[in-house]
Design a protein around this motif. Sequence first.
Motif, PDB file in Angstrom:
ATOM      1  N   GLY A 360       0.860  -1.134  -0.134  1.00  0.00           N
ATOM      2  CA  GLY A 360      -0.202  -0.043  -0.067  1.00  0.00           C
ATOM      3  C   GLY A 360       0.805   1.382  -0.005  1.00  0.00           C
ATOM      4  N   THR A 361       2.091   1.235   0.655  1.00  0.00           N
ATOM      5  CA  THR A 361       2.948   2.609   0.689  1.00  0.00           C
ATOM      6  C   THR A 361       3.383   2.677  -0.724  1.00  0.00           C
ATOM      7  OG1 THR A 361       3.349   1.952   2.877  1.00  0.00           O
ATOM      8  CG2 THR A 361       4.711   3.516   1.855  1.00  0.00           C
ATOM      9  N   ALA A 362       3.606   1.674  -1.650  1.00  0.00           N
ATOM     10  CA  ALA A 362       4.417   1.839  -2.853  1.00  0.00           C
ATOM     11  C   ALA A 362       3.774   2.823  -3.830  1.00  0.00           C
ATOM     12  CB  ALA A 362       4.446   0.329  -3.695  1.00  0.00           C
ATOM     13  N   PRO A 363       2.397   3.094  -3.791  1.00  0.00           N
ATOM     14  CA  PRO A 363       1.760   4.256  -4.675  1.00  0.00           C
ATOM     15  C   PRO A 363       2.106   5.504  -4.061  1.00  0.00           C
ATOM     16  CG  PRO A 363       0.082   2.790  -3.790  1.00  0.00           C
ATOM     17  CD  PRO A 363       1.321   2.068  -3.547  1.00  0.00           C
ATOM     18  N   ALA A 364       2.117   5.643  -3.045  1.00  0.00           N
ATOM     19  CA  ALA A 364       2.189   6.753  -2.115  1.00  0.00           C
ATOM     20  C   ALA A 364       3.476   7.541  -2.630  1.00  0.00           C
ATOM     21  CB  ALA A 364       2.340   6.679  -0.460  1.00  0.00           C
ATOM     22  N   LEU A 365       4.573   6.845  -2.855  1.00  0.00           N
ATOM     23  CA  LEU A 365       5.937   7.469  -3.580  1.00  0.00           C
ATOM     24  C   LEU A 365       5.458   8.282  -4.583  1.00  0.00           C
ATOM     25  CD1 LEU A 365       7.928   4.322  -3.258  1.00  0.00           C
ATOM     26  CD2 LEU A 365       7.616   5.881  -1.462  1.00  0.00           C
ATOM     27  N   PHE A 366       4.603   8.051  -5.633  1.00  0.00           N
ATOM     28  CA  PHE A 366       4.494   8.733  -7.003  1.00  0.00           C
ATOM     29  C   PHE A 366       4.214  10.238  -6.855  1.00  0.00           C
ATOM     30  CE2 PHE A 366       2.099   4.647  -8.432  1.00  0.00           C
ATOM     31  CZ  PHE A 366       3.208   3.762  -8.274  1.00  0.00           C
ATOM     32  N   ALA A 367       3.469  10.727  -6.015  1.00  0.00           N
ATOM     33  CA  ALA A 367       3.178  12.173  -5.609  1.00  0.00           C
ATOM     34  C   ALA A 367       4.559  12.903  -5.329  1.00  0.00           C
ATOM     35  CB  ALA A 367       2.179  12.193  -4.925  1.00  0.00           C
ATOM     36  N   ILE A 368       5.210  12.235  -4.397  1.00  0.00           N
ATOM     37  CA  ILE A 368       6.133  12.862  -4.018  1.00  0.00           C
ATOM     38  C   ILE A 368       7.473  13.051  -5.054  1.00  0.00           C
ATOM     39  CG2 ILE A 368       8.338  12.826  -2.229  1.00  0.00           C
ATOM     40  CD1 ILE A 368       6.407  11.331  -0.549  1.00  0.00           C
ATOM     41  N   THR A 369       7.669  11.838  -5.912  1.00  0.00           N
ATOM     42  CA  THR A 369       8.402  11.963  -7.056  1.00  0.00           C
ATOM     43  C   THR A 369       8.021  13.079  -8.096  1.00  0.00           C
ATOM     44  OG1 THR A 369       9.236   9.420  -6.802  1.00  0.00           O
ATOM     45  CG2 THR A 369       9.153  10.501  -8.983  1.00  0.00           C
ATOM     46  N   TYR A 370       6.574  13.171  -8.284  1.00  0.00           N
ATOM     47  CA  TYR A 370       6.458  14.286  -9.237  1.00  0.00           C
ATOM     48  C   TYR A 370       6.804  15.704  -8.677  1.00  0.00           C
ATOM     49  CZ  TYR A 370       3.362  10.824 -11.046  1.00  0.00           C
ATOM     50  OH  TYR A 370       2.742   9.544 -11.786  1.00  0.00           O
ATOM     51  N   LEU A 371       6.690  15.745  -7.361  1.00  0.00           N
ATOM     52  CA  LEU A 371       7.121  17.006  -6.753  1.00  0.00           C
ATOM     53  C   LEU A 371       8.416  17.439  -7.056  1.00  0.00           C
ATOM     54  CD1 LEU A 371       4.967  17.345  -3.580  1.00  0.00           C
ATOM     55  CD2 LEU A 371       4.639  18.776  -5.204  1.00  0.00           C
ATOM     56  N   ILE A 372       9.246  16.284  -6.788  1.00  0.00           N
ATOM     57  CA  ILE A 372      10.907  16.223  -6.769  1.00  0.00           C
ATOM     58  C   ILE A 372      11.156  16.606  -8.328  1.00  0.00           C
ATOM     59  CG2 ILE A 372      13.171  15.165  -6.959  1.00  0.00           C
ATOM     60  CD1 ILE A 372      11.773  13.732  -4.307  1.00  0.00           C
ATOM     61  N   VAL A 373      10.518  15.980  -9.215  1.00  0.00           N
ATOM     62  CA  VAL A 373      10.759  16.269 -10.531  1.00  0.00           C
ATOM     63  C   VAL A 373      10.359  17.735 -11.079  1.00  0.00           C
ATOM     64  CG1 VAL A 373      10.145  15.611 -12.998  1.00  0.00           C
ATOM     65  CG2 VAL A 373      10.633  13.924 -11.447  1.00  0.00           C
ATOM     66  N   SER A 374       9.327  18.078 -10.430  1.00  0.00           N
ATOM     67  CA  SER A 374       8.940  19.526 -10.887  1.00  0.00           C
ATOM     68  C   SER A 374       9.781  20.298 -10.390  1.00  0.00           C
ATOM     69  CB  SER A 374       7.503  19.810 -10.138  1.00  0.00           C
ATOM     70  OG  SER A 374       7.459  19.749  -8.863  1.00  0.00           O
ATOM     71  N   GLU A 375      10.780  20.180  -9.200  1.00  0.00           N
ATOM     72  CA  GLU A 375      11.717  21.220  -9.008  1.00  0.00           C
ATOM     73  C   GLU A 375      12.734  21.370  -9.840  1.00  0.00           C
ATOM     74  OE1 GLU A 375      12.641  21.575  -4.589  1.00  0.00           O
ATOM     75  OE2 GLU A 375      11.514  19.563  -4.598  1.00  0.00           O
ATOM     76  N   LEU A 376      13.143  20.418 -10.669  1.00  0.00           N
ATOM     77  CA  LEU A 376      14.173  20.076 -11.652  1.00  0.00           C
ATOM     78  C   LEU A 376      14.054  20.736 -12.935  1.00  0.00           C
ATOM     79  CD1 LEU A 376      15.444  16.871 -10.409  1.00  0.00           C
ATOM     80  CD2 LEU A 376      16.260  19.002  -9.733  1.00  0.00           C
ATOM     81  N   THR A 377      12.989  21.372 -13.244  1.00  0.00           N
ATOM     82  CA  THR A 377      12.454  21.833 -14.598  1.00  0.00           C
ATOM     83  C   THR A 377      11.640  23.118 -14.267  1.00  0.00           C
ATOM     84  OG1 THR A 377      11.302  21.508 -16.494  1.00  0.00           O
ATOM     85  CG2 THR A 377       9.879  20.605 -14.538  1.00  0.00           C
ATOM     86  N   THR A 378      11.270  23.775 -15.323  1.00  0.00           N
ATOM     87  CA  THR A 378      10.612  25.195 -15.519  1.00  0.00           C
ATOM     88  C   THR A 378       9.182  24.987 -15.408  1.00  0.00           C
ATOM     89  OG1 THR A 378      10.696  25.528 -17.601  1.00  0.00           O
ATOM     90  CG2 THR A 378      12.587  26.127 -16.343  1.00  0.00           C
ATOM     91  N   VAL A 379       8.042  25.769 -15.221  1.00  0.00           N
ATOM     92  CA  VAL A 379       6.653  25.836 -15.379  1.00  0.00           C
ATOM     93  C   VAL A 379       6.800  25.465 -16.916  1.00  0.00           C
ATOM     94  CG1 VAL A 379       4.408  27.066 -15.189  1.00  0.00           C
ATOM     95  CG2 VAL A 379       6.470  27.023 -13.392  1.00  0.00           C
ATOM     96  N   ALA A 380       7.222  26.235 -17.718  1.00  0.00           N
ATOM     97  CA  ALA A 380       6.902  26.076 -19.142  1.00  0.00           C
ATOM     98  C   ALA A 380       7.263  24.559 -19.706  1.00  0.00           C
ATOM     99  CB  ALA A 380       7.692  27.017 -19.922  1.00  0.00           C
ATOM    100  N   GLN A 381       8.258  23.929 -19.224  1.00  0.00           N
ATOM    101  CA  GLN A 381       8.827  22.702 -19.579  1.00  0.00           C
ATOM    102  C   GLN A 381       8.069  21.459 -18.550  1.00  0.00           C
ATOM    103  OE1 GLN A 381      12.760  24.126 -19.729  1.00  0.00           O
ATOM    104  NE2 GLN A 381      12.822  22.784 -21.413  1.00  0.00           N
ATOM    105  N   ARG A 382       7.324  21.755 -17.462  1.00  0.00           N
ATOM    106  CA  ARG A 382       7.077  20.777 -16.437  1.00  0.00           C
ATOM    107  C   ARG A 382       6.054  19.798 -17.057  1.00  0.00           C
ATOM    108  NH1 ARG A 382       3.994  23.797 -12.031  1.00  0.00           N
ATOM    109  NH2 ARG A 382       2.226  23.811 -13.424  1.00  0.00           N
ATOM    110  N   GLY A 383       5.350  20.041 -18.029  1.00  0.00           N
ATOM    111  CA  GLY A 383       4.256  18.939 -18.542  1.00  0.00           C
ATOM    112  C   GLY A 383       4.913  17.779 -19.092  1.00  0.00           C
TER     113      GLY A 383
END
Length: 459
Positions: A360-383
């Motif tokens: 059950g904890t496994a899918p909880a990791l996805f949202a945090i990974t998306y947040l980390i990835v979003s820090e390493l890009t710009t809003v224009a390139q985030r999608g």
Amino acid sequence: MSLKEPPTSLKQDAGTPRNWSAAKRSRYGWFMTYSLLVLMMLSWADKAVLGIAAVPIMRDLGVTPQQFGLVSSAMFLTFVVIQFAAAPLANRIPTKWFLLVLCLTWSVAQMPILLFATLPALWASRLLLGAGEGPLAPVLMHSIYKWFPEKKGATPAAVASAGVTLGVVAFAPVLAWIVGSFGWQTAFAVLAVVGVVWSVFWVIAGKEGPYTSRRVEAEIEGLDPAELSPSEDTHSADTKISYRRTIFTASWIIAVLTSFIGYWTFTLAMSWGPAYFETVLGFSSQSAGSMIALPAAWGAVATISLSALTQRLHLRGLPTRQARSFVLGGAATIAGAALLGATMVASPALSMALLVIGLGTAPALFAITYLIVSELTTVAQRGANLTIANAVLSSGGIFAPAVSGFLIGGGTSPAAGYTAAFALAGGLMLLMGILALLFINQQRDARRLGITPAAAAAP
């Protein structure tokens, strides 16, 4: 930072979300969040139905465990491939229409197996479903992020991400009952109808959020861009960065690989969990299908709780390495240890409890990974960056059913095969959790990419 009168451009066209009152914009942002939560739930119901109907499908179509594992993996093949093709489109097509096309594709994907109850039709159905579901998570996250300021997006994104598990919690008992009472093809038909109903709703209610760049966010919030803190600098935040440079940062690689194993683990649960409960533990088909809701229910709680924790820590001023990376690594470490423990204890009740926590904890990791990835890009390139990251992490779904199918089919006994499959997932999860704790550092990598000034990037 000081408040100031919104620019003249913001006073024009007050009917657009960008110019609504803050309260109205927040209310509609949450309405969009819950609407997309339902969409995420439906997507995982579409994935889970194959596992819920595994035993009758294998019996009716004469399918071996190895063949069934390959069919389960087939969906994730197109699921991953289509995301690389869709990545450039994620920045160009409004998310409202992108999401509509995806949902309608899911309904169409059910047609082959409804018309022809054969193994080739099942292959065709799952391959088309994978193509329709592939871009969902990143496009959905991109859509939600556009409804909230950057520091307030974690919790809404987590609520929508909880659809990964809530979809199983809500739909699994219903689908199991339908399979047991009316046959497995009826379950596929019901999901097709639900997809069409949601699509009609979305055409009427769906809207684009107004937070399309850091500068726009500053204008909407009534902030003076000249007085923004260095970490909120709008010029650096909207500068274009090479995708290759972002992908090859240590933080991107480890965060995405951690969720790759998370996806592997949860796909293992969805594909083989019900069959395990029925064939090894002796539960009825309906009961076995319903029991997969247990780790899914825990997953919903973990997803929202962990993401709320990251947002609270971030709002308190902690660097995101501590607020996000340590939470990601700690959760993965606990999940991996629980899965390994489940394969070693003698008590069936304790083993089940540990499986619930680990799976059950496994899918909880996805949202945090998306947040980390979003820090390493710009809003224009985030999608596009989120789509690429999701393509890589969700490729765990390609390998998990097939590898586990061969382990289960080749084991000396069904119990030995399942033990090997779950122990492999647990060991990999534990390893990635430790690596995440040690080596993910968004501040360091953002500084190297030129997104955040050096003074603000220091942890």
